[in-house]
Enzyme design. Structure first.
Site, PDB file in Angstrom:
ATOM      1  N   LYS A  56     -69.052  47.683 -69.182  1.00 35.41           N
ATOM      2  CA  LYS A  56     -69.201  47.689 -67.756  1.00 35.41           C
ATOM      3  C   LYS A  56     -68.341  48.772 -67.110  1.00 35.41           C
ATOM      4  O   LYS A  56     -68.575  49.205 -65.988  1.00 35.41           O
ATOM      5  CB  LYS A  56     -68.751  46.330 -67.188  1.00 35.41           C
ATOM      6  CG  LYS A  56     -69.615  45.170 -67.602  1.00 35.41           C
ATOM      7  CD  LYS A  56     -69.048  43.877 -67.016  1.00 35.41           C
ATOM      8  CE  LYS A  56     -69.801  42.682 -67.483  1.00 35.41           C
ATOM      9  NZ  LYS A  56     -69.156  41.420 -67.014  1.00 35.41           N
ATOM     10  N   GLY A  57     -67.301  49.207 -67.802  1.00 35.88           N
ATOM     11  CA  GLY A  57     -66.242  49.990 -67.170  1.00 35.88           C
ATOM     12  C   GLY A  57     -66.645  51.294 -66.516  1.00 35.88           C
ATOM     13  O   GLY A  57     -66.013  51.741 -65.571  1.00 35.88           O
ATOM     14  N   GLU A 112     -68.102  57.405 -70.723  1.00 33.97           N
ATOM     15  CA  GLU A 112     -67.144  56.315 -70.951  1.00 33.97           C
ATOM     16  C   GLU A 112     -66.133  56.267 -69.810  1.00 33.97           C
ATOM     17  O   GLU A 112     -65.781  57.313 -69.262  1.00 33.97           O
ATOM     18  CB  GLU A 112     -66.347  56.610 -72.227  1.00 33.97           C
ATOM     19  CG  GLU A 112     -66.995  56.176 -73.518  1.00 33.97           C
ATOM     20  CD  GLU A 112     -66.442  54.841 -73.998  1.00 33.97           C
ATOM     21  OE1 GLU A 112     -66.121  53.972 -73.158  1.00 33.97           O
ATOM     22  OE2 GLU A 112     -66.335  54.688 -75.223  1.00 33.97           O
ATOM     23  N   ASP A 113     -65.632  55.090 -69.496  1.00 37.08           N
ATOM     24  CA  ASP A 113     -64.547  54.976 -68.527  1.00 37.08           C
ATOM     25  C   ASP A 113     -63.251  55.518 -69.129  1.00 37.08           C
ATOM     26  O   ASP A 113     -62.555  56.324 -68.528  1.00 37.08           O
ATOM     27  CB  ASP A 113     -64.363  53.526 -68.063  1.00 37.08           C
ATOM     28  CG  ASP A 113     -64.239  52.527 -69.223  1.00 37.08           C
ATOM     29  OD1 ASP A 113     -64.389  52.925 -70.405  1.00 37.08           O
ATOM     30  OD2 ASP A 113     -63.990  51.341 -68.949  1.00 37.08           O
ATOM     31  N   ASP A 116     -59.434  55.136 -75.630  1.00 29.25           N
ATOM     32  CA  ASP A 116     -58.089  54.699 -76.011  1.00 29.25           C
ATOM     33  C   ASP A 116     -57.899  55.009 -77.497  1.00 29.25           C
ATOM     34  O   ASP A 116     -57.480  56.110 -77.869  1.00 29.25           O
ATOM     35  CB  ASP A 116     -57.971  53.214 -75.666  1.00 29.25           C
ATOM     36  CG  ASP A 116     -56.602  52.631 -75.925  1.00 29.25           C
ATOM     37  OD1 ASP A 116     -55.742  53.351 -76.450  1.00 29.25           O
ATOM     38  OD2 ASP A 116     -56.386  51.449 -75.620  1.00 29.25           O
ATOM     39  N   LYS A 144     -56.425  58.437 -73.430  1.00 27.33           N
ATOM     40  CA  LYS A 144     -55.033  58.199 -73.818  1.00 27.33           C
ATOM     41  C   LYS A 144     -54.809  58.931 -75.136  1.00 27.33           C
ATOM     42  O   LYS A 144     -55.034  58.361 -76.202  1.00 27.33           O
ATOM     43  CB  LYS A 144     -54.778  56.705 -74.007  1.00 27.33           C
ATOM     44  CG  LYS A 144     -54.912  55.867 -72.755  1.00 27.33           C
ATOM     45  CD  LYS A 144     -54.643  54.403 -73.074  1.00 27.33           C
ATOM     46  CE  LYS A 144     -54.927  53.496 -71.923  1.00 27.33           C
ATOM     47  NZ  LYS A 144     -54.910  52.068 -72.302  1.00 27.33           N
ATOM     48  N   PHE A 165     -51.844  50.236 -69.859  1.00 22.51           N
ATOM     49  CA  PHE A 165     -53.075  49.566 -69.460  1.00 22.51           C
ATOM     50  C   PHE A 165     -53.342  49.828 -67.984  1.00 22.51           C
ATOM     51  O   PHE A 165     -52.483  49.579 -67.140  1.00 22.51           O
ATOM     52  CB  PHE A 165     -52.977  48.068 -69.724  1.00 22.51           C
ATOM     53  CG  PHE A 165     -54.299  47.381 -69.616  1.00 22.51           C
ATOM     54  CD1 PHE A 165     -55.213  47.433 -70.656  1.00 22.51           C
ATOM     55  CD2 PHE A 165     -54.643  46.685 -68.460  1.00 22.51           C
ATOM     56  CE1 PHE A 165     -56.442  46.811 -70.552  1.00 22.51           C
ATOM     57  CE2 PHE A 165     -55.882  46.062 -68.350  1.00 22.51           C
ATOM     58  CZ  PHE A 165     -56.773  46.116 -69.397  1.00 22.51           C
ATOM     59  N   VAL A 166     -54.528  50.346 -67.690  1.00 22.73           N
ATOM     60  CA  VAL A 166     -54.860  50.692 -66.299  1.00 22.73           C
ATOM     61  C   VAL A 166     -56.082  49.918 -65.814  1.00 22.73           C
ATOM     62  O   VAL A 166     -56.901  49.454 -66.627  1.00 22.73           O
ATOM     63  CB  VAL A 166     -55.108  52.212 -66.130  1.00 22.73           C
ATOM     64  CG1 VAL A 166     -53.840  53.007 -66.336  1.00 22.73           C
ATOM     65  CG2 VAL A 166     -56.217  52.695 -67.067  1.00 22.73           C
ATOM     66  N   ASP A 172     -61.258  46.943 -65.607  1.00 19.92           N
ATOM     67  CA  ASP A 172     -60.853  45.586 -65.206  1.00 19.92           C
ATOM     68  C   ASP A 172     -59.653  45.060 -65.973  1.00 19.92           C
ATOM     69  O   ASP A 172     -59.257  45.605 -67.014  1.00 19.92           O
ATOM     70  CB  ASP A 172     -62.008  44.611 -65.444  1.00 19.92           C
ATOM     71  CG  ASP A 172     -62.173  44.274 -66.932  1.00 19.92           C
ATOM     72  OD1 ASP A 172     -62.211  45.213 -67.757  1.00 19.92           O
ATOM     73  OD2 ASP A 172     -62.228  43.082 -67.273  1.00 19.92           O
ATOM     74  N   ARG A 178     -62.087  45.842 -60.753  1.00 20.91           N
ATOM     75  CA  ARG A 178     -63.059  46.940 -60.913  1.00 20.91           C
ATOM     76  C   ARG A 178     -63.347  47.616 -59.579  1.00 20.91           C
ATOM     77  O   ARG A 178     -63.752  48.773 -59.541  1.00 20.91           O
ATOM     78  CB  ARG A 178     -64.383  46.409 -61.485  1.00 20.91           C
ATOM     79  CG  ARG A 178     -64.291  45.900 -62.914  1.00 20.91           C
ATOM     80  CD  ARG A 178     -65.687  45.688 -63.475  1.00 20.91           C
ATOM     81  NE  ARG A 178     -65.687  44.824 -64.646  1.00 20.91           N
ATOM     82  CZ  ARG A 178     -65.469  45.226 -65.889  1.00 20.91           C
ATOM     83  NH1 ARG A 178     -65.197  46.482 -66.123  1.00 20.91           N
ATOM     84  NH2 ARG A 178     -65.499  44.366 -66.891  1.00 20.91           N
TER      85      ARG A 178
END
Ligand code: 5GP
Length: 190
Positions: A56-57, A112-113, A116, A144, A165-166, A172, A178
Site C-alpha cells: 500500500k505504501g 516503491e515507497d 530498506d 536506506k 523507521f519513518v 504507515d 499514511r
C-alpha cells in the site's frame, strides 16, 4: 434493527499518538518528485510505459508522480507484505494482490515507497521479470542505503535516509499515518 456499534468484550485499541519529527517536508517532496518525473519522462518517451505501484505504501507517491509525468502511461497495482504490523521486516515476502493485466513486452517502472533491506524489491523484480516485460526500471521515493543487504539497483531514488523507521506520505505504522503530507520519524520508536 439495532446494529451494535462495537463488541463490548473487545474494547477498541487506543488511537496512536506518537511524537513525530519531520524528516522531509511537503515542499521538499514536491520538488524532488518533479525532478524524478522529468527524468522518467525523458527516459521513457515513446515507450508507452506501465507504472507499477507497490501497495500500500507507494499509493500517495504514485498519485503525485504520475501527475507530473510528461508522457502517456498506464498504471498497475501489486500488493506484497513483508512487515505485517512490525517495524522490522519478517524476512518473508508474500504476494497479496496481483497485477490486473499482462505486462509482457511492456516497459515497466516499478514504484516503491521505500527500499530498506532490498528483499521486497528483489522479490518483485524476479516476479515481474518472469512475465516477460521489455524492461524494468525501479523508482523508490526513499532508500536506506545502510540496510540494503541485497544491493538492489534502483534507477530513480528520491531521498537516501538514515536507517530509522519513518511514516507519512503513504508509509504507515500499524496502518496509521499514511495521510501525513510529509515524511516523519516516530520519536518514541527510534
Ligand atoms: P525491504 O524489503 O526493502 O526491507 O522493505 C520494503 C518494505 O518495507 C517497504 O515497501 C515498506 O512497506 C516497508 N518499510 C521499510 N522501511 C520502512 C519504514 O521506515 N517505514 C515504513 N512505514 N515502512 C517501511
Amino acid at each position: 434493527m439495532t446494529i451494535p456499534s462495537s463488541n463490548p468484550l473487545t474494547p477498541a485499541p487506543p488511537l496512536p499518538s506518537h511524537q513525530l519529527s519531520v524528516l522531509i517536508g511537503e515542499e521538499e517532496l514536491k520538488r524532488r518528485i518533479e525532478e524524478l518525473a522529468q527524468e522518467i519522462s525523458a527516459d521513457l518517451r515513446e515507450k508507452d510505459p506501465v507504472i507499477v505501484c507497490v501497495l500500500k505504501g507507494a499509493f500517495v507517491f504514485v498519485a503525485d508522480l504520475i501527475r507530473k509525468l510528461d508522457l502517456p502511461v498506464t498504471t498497475e497495482f501489486i500488493r506484497v507484505s513483508s512487515y505485517g504490523n512490525n517495524v522490522v521486516t519478517s524476512g518473508e515476502v508474500k504476494l497479496e494482490l496481483d497485477l490486473a493485466n499482462s505486462v509482457a513486452g511492456r516497459h515497466l517502472v516499478l514504484v516503491e515507497d521505500i527500499v530498506d533491506t532490498g528483499l521486497t524489491l528483489q522479490y518483485l523484480r524476479a516476479n515481474l521479470q518472469a512475465r516477460g516485460p521489455a524492461s524494468i526500471r525501479v523508482c523508490a521515493l526513499l532508500h536506506k542505503p545502510d540496510n540494503n543487504v541485497k544491493l538492489s539497483t534502483i534507477d530513480y531514488v528520491g531521498f537516501n535516509i538514515p536507517s530509522k523507521f519513518v511514516v507519512g506520505y503513504g508509509l504507515d505504522y500499524q496502518g496509521y499515518y499514511r495521510n501525513l503530507p510529509y515524511i516523519a520519524q516516530i520519536q518514541d520508536l527510534q
